[in-house]
Scaffold this motif. Structure first.
Motif, short mmCIF file in Angstrom:
data_model
loop_
_atom_site.label_atom_id
_atom_site.label_comp_id
_atom_site.label_asym_id
_atom_site.label_seq_id
_atom_site.Cartn_x
_atom_site.Cartn_y
_atom_site.Cartn_z
N UNK A 234 -52.77 -11.70 77.33
CA UNK A 234 -52.83 -10.26 77.54
C UNK A 234 -52.02 -9.96 78.79
N UNK A 235 -50.96 -9.17 78.63
CA UNK A 235 -50.01 -8.94 79.73
C UNK A 235 -49.77 -7.46 79.91
N UNK A 236 -49.87 -6.99 81.15
CA UNK A 236 -49.59 -5.60 81.45
C UNK A 236 -48.52 -5.44 82.50
N UNK A 237 -48.85 -5.84 83.73
CA UNK A 237 -47.97 -5.60 84.87
C UNK A 237 -46.55 -6.11 84.66
N UNK A 238 -46.40 -7.35 84.21
CA UNK A 238 -45.06 -7.93 84.04
C UNK A 238 -44.23 -7.15 83.04
N UNK A 239 -44.89 -6.52 82.07
CA UNK A 239 -44.17 -5.76 81.05
C UNK A 239 -43.78 -4.37 81.53
N UNK A 240 -44.67 -3.70 82.26
CA UNK A 240 -44.38 -2.31 82.64
C UNK A 240 -43.42 -2.22 83.81
N UNK A 241 -43.29 -3.29 84.60
CA UNK A 241 -42.36 -3.24 85.73
C UNK A 241 -41.07 -4.01 85.46
N UNK A 242 -41.00 -4.71 84.34
CA UNK A 242 -39.86 -5.59 84.09
C UNK A 242 -38.60 -4.92 83.60
N UNK A 243 -38.73 -3.71 83.03
CA UNK A 243 -37.55 -2.97 82.62
C UNK A 243 -37.05 -3.21 81.22
N UNK A 244 -37.57 -4.24 80.55
CA UNK A 244 -37.11 -4.55 79.18
C UNK A 244 -38.31 -5.09 78.40
N UNK A 245 -39.29 -4.21 78.11
CA UNK A 245 -40.56 -4.70 77.57
C UNK A 245 -40.47 -5.35 76.20
N UNK A 246 -39.62 -4.85 75.31
CA UNK A 246 -39.54 -5.46 73.98
C UNK A 246 -38.97 -6.87 74.06
N UNK A 247 -37.94 -7.06 74.90
CA UNK A 247 -37.37 -8.40 75.06
C UNK A 247 -38.39 -9.34 75.69
N UNK A 248 -39.14 -8.84 76.69
CA UNK A 248 -40.13 -9.69 77.36
C UNK A 248 -41.23 -10.12 76.40
#
Length: 266
Positions: A234-248
């Motif tokens: 379950x991931x939130x922070x890394x996805x919302x601040x990373x800039x490329x959520x679908x790729x991540x």
């Protein structure tokens, strides 16, 4: 008072305000009339539960997320197994409106992530389209936990039962939880220690689906969790601040599937 205690006190206050506007009888009717539940496949390959998360008590503001539905759509296009939506307002800046928006935007299961402490919230979750709900073992006594686990099932929803210790893992096992989370964040001081995951994972039943929560900053963390027995992260922070959520999401999923190994009971 711990951080968890403080959050729950606020949750109860906010719940009372909503209950004055929509009484239990009305929310029960709304839940019964809601769109059908989208089943969460407990036997699916390793996957990511991607979270819509604006802020957290430990890090403060993370991202504005003006359109949670659009973000959820990106998660889904990256192959997310489910979408987690924080609906607690005081500490996480979430809302039931976010849940509504995400449910309307995607076809995959949606988790209402909140501090579930009263029956009303479960009918409320279903009325707003939730397919899964979070049950935090530390927030409930064993009787409440079992009752709420059964209530969620009676409404067609799957409960993600969150644990932090060996004793809590045993409690989750005792109620027959099939979807068990191990949160590596300490709810007293909000610190994260990812090394806490493996010992608890080793105690989980082989038939349970195990979710690693907190501490994912990149693929190395996903790999470590998967090798220790996680079936999902379950991931939130890394996805919302990373800039490329679908790729991540796609990278985390591929990493976990490559690294996943069978669990061995302790």
């Amino acid at each position: 008072m711990t951080v968890l205690d403080d959050i729950i006190a606020g949750v109860r206050e906010d719940l009372e305000a909503r209950r004055r506007e929509v009484p239990l009888t009305a929310i029960v009717e709304a839940a019964a009339a809601a769109e059908p539940v989208r089943a969460f496949d407990l036997d699916a390959d390793f996957g990511v539960i991607a979270e819509v998360k604006r802020r957290s008590p430990s890090r403060g503001d993370l991202a504005e997320i003006p359109d949670p539905g659009t973000l959820a759509g990106l998660y889904a296009s990256g192959g997310a197994r489910a979408i987690s939506v924080l609906t607690e307002g005081r500490r996480f800046s979430g809302s039931l409106a976010d849940l509504d928006a995400v449910r309307a935007a995607v076809d995959i299961p949606v988790l209402r992530k909140d501090f579930m402490v009263e029956e009303y919230q479960f009918h409320e979750a279903r009325a707003h389209g939730a397919d899964l709900v979070l049950l935090i073992v530390a927030a409930l006594d064993p009787v409440q936990l079992r009752d709420f686990h059964d209530l969620a099932a009676s409404l067609g929803m799957t409960a993600l039962v969150e644990t932090h210790s060996e004793a809590e893992m045993e409690t989750a096992i005792d109620i027959g939880a099939r979807l068990i989370g191990v949160n590596t964040r300490n709810l007293k001081d909000l610190s994260v220690d990812t090394a806490r995951f493996a010992p608890l994972a080793g105690r989980a039943p082989a038939e349970a689906t195990l979710v690693a929560e907190s501490g994912v900053a990149g693929t190395a963390d996903v790999e470590a969790y998967a090798r220790a027995g996680a079936d999902a992260v379950l991931v939130g922070e890394a996805l919302v601040i990373g800039g490329d959520p679908d790729r991540a999401v796609a990278e985390f999923t591929a990493t976990g599937r490559s690294a996943r190994s069978p669990r061995i009971r302790a």
